[in-house]
Design an enzyme around this catalytic site. Sequence first.
Site, PDB file in Angstrom:
ATOM      1  N   SER A   1      12.911   3.613  -0.771  1.00 40.34           N
ATOM      2  CA  SER A   1      13.738   4.433  -1.671  1.00 40.34           C
ATOM      3  C   SER A   1      15.196   4.444  -1.244  1.00 40.34           C
ATOM      4  O   SER A   1      15.522   4.172  -0.084  1.00 40.34           O
ATOM      5  CB  SER A   1      13.252   5.885  -1.638  1.00 40.34           C
ATOM      6  OG  SER A   1      11.930   5.962  -2.061  1.00 40.34           O
TER       7      SER A   1
HETATM    8  N1  SAH Z   1       8.141   5.507   2.488  1.00 40.07           N
HETATM    9  C1  SAH Z   1       8.420   4.099   2.542  1.00 40.07           C
HETATM   10  C2  SAH Z   1       8.437   3.422   1.190  1.00 40.07           C
HETATM   11  C3  SAH Z   1       7.124   3.507   0.508  1.00 40.07           C
HETATM   12  S1  SAH Z   1       6.845   2.321  -0.756  1.00 40.07           S
HETATM   13  C4  SAH Z   1       9.691   3.794   3.317  1.00 40.07           C
HETATM   14  O1  SAH Z   1      10.354   4.722   3.797  1.00 40.07           O
HETATM   15  O2  SAH Z   1      10.025   2.602   3.452  1.00 40.07           O
HETATM   16  C5  SAH Z   1       5.201   2.825  -1.138  1.00 40.07           C
HETATM   17  C6  SAH Z   1       4.177   2.407  -0.122  1.00 40.07           C
HETATM   18  O3  SAH Z   1       2.946   3.015  -0.491  1.00 40.07           O
HETATM   19  C7  SAH Z   1       3.937   0.917  -0.094  1.00 40.07           C
HETATM   20  O4  SAH Z   1       4.183   0.412   1.189  1.00 40.07           O
HETATM   21  C8  SAH Z   1       2.468   0.782  -0.465  1.00 40.07           C
HETATM   22  O5  SAH Z   1       1.782  -0.228   0.233  1.00 40.07           O
HETATM   23  C9  SAH Z   1       1.924   2.156  -0.100  1.00 40.07           C
HETATM   24  N2  SAH Z   1       0.683   2.526  -0.765  1.00 40.07           N
HETATM   25  C10 SAH Z   1       0.338   2.389  -2.065  1.00 40.07           C
HETATM   26  N3  SAH Z   1      -0.907   2.852  -2.280  1.00 40.07           N
HETATM   27  C11 SAH Z   1      -1.365   3.310  -1.075  1.00 40.07           C
HETATM   28  C12 SAH Z   1      -2.568   3.892  -0.620  1.00 40.07           C
HETATM   29  N4  SAH Z   1      -3.612   4.126  -1.438  1.00 40.07           N
HETATM   30  N5  SAH Z   1      -2.680   4.228   0.676  1.00 40.07           N
HETATM   31  C13 SAH Z   1      -1.667   4.008   1.542  1.00 40.07           C
HETATM   32  N6  SAH Z   1      -0.504   3.446   1.184  1.00 40.07           N
HETATM   33  C14 SAH Z   1      -0.345   3.105  -0.106  1.00 40.07           C
END
Ligand code: SAH
Length: 217
Positions: free
Chosen positions: A64
């Site tokens: 983000s």
């Molecule tokens: N917070 C992160 C950005 C997150 S992007 C940062 O600071 O960089 C969203 C993330 O959620 C992705 O890496 C994706 O793999 C993860 N995601 C999606 N579905 C998920 C699930 N069911 N369990 C764990 N992670 C998940």
Amino acid sequence: MSDSEAERAERAAFILGLRRRGIRDLAVLRALELVPRALFVDPTLRRHAYEDVALPIACGQTMSQPSLVAIMTEALALNAEHTVLEIGTGSGYQAAVLSHLASQVVTMDRYRALVSEAQVRFKVLGLRNVAAFVGDGMAGLPGRGPYDRIMVTAATPEVPPVLVDQLKPGGILVAPIGEPQQVQTLRKFTKTPEGLAAADLMPVRFVPLISGVAVTS
Ligand code: SAH
């Protein structure tokens, strides 16, 4: 000017920019100041590290923009005793920011590659209060809970009920609620004896929360 001086100047301008965008919580600003975003971005995108933009990361995911990281962090109203669960480790940047405000941060992602890279970054930065796990965030991580705060950083049509179970009474959960590929609403939920009390914060766009651990990496 040496590299580190250049980076310090860049980060000072970055914090000023966040203040201009309305981030007022000094503890949150300080936490963002303490985390070198440059370490979390792809080296080819280094020049954008301190711009207020979302950036692509490995495994087709997105980190983000910093002002949104700040707003979501502010919404959790953290104190130094809190244990926080983050669903969606991604680059690890949001977890690193949380680590400066909470007692313990537990973060999980469905991609092993992302978790491994984030673990290296936490180690480089000496962040000993962050633990990253591979797993399905839709199931949460009950063994480490219950949590004072939960942050979901992937879009979901509704809050997975197991996450509510893993939230302490009075706890706060922040998540982008809505359908993938559409504009979602960032919502803040407070766990009350009557159930979840919700407040809408702002329109957002996140990659989707997908059930199950990723098989590829
Ligand atoms: N917070 C992160 C950005 C997150 S992007 C940062 O600071 O960089 C969203 C993330 O959620 C992705 O890496 C994706 O793999 C993860 N995601 C999606 N579905 C998920 C699930 N069911 N369990 C764990 N992670 C998940």
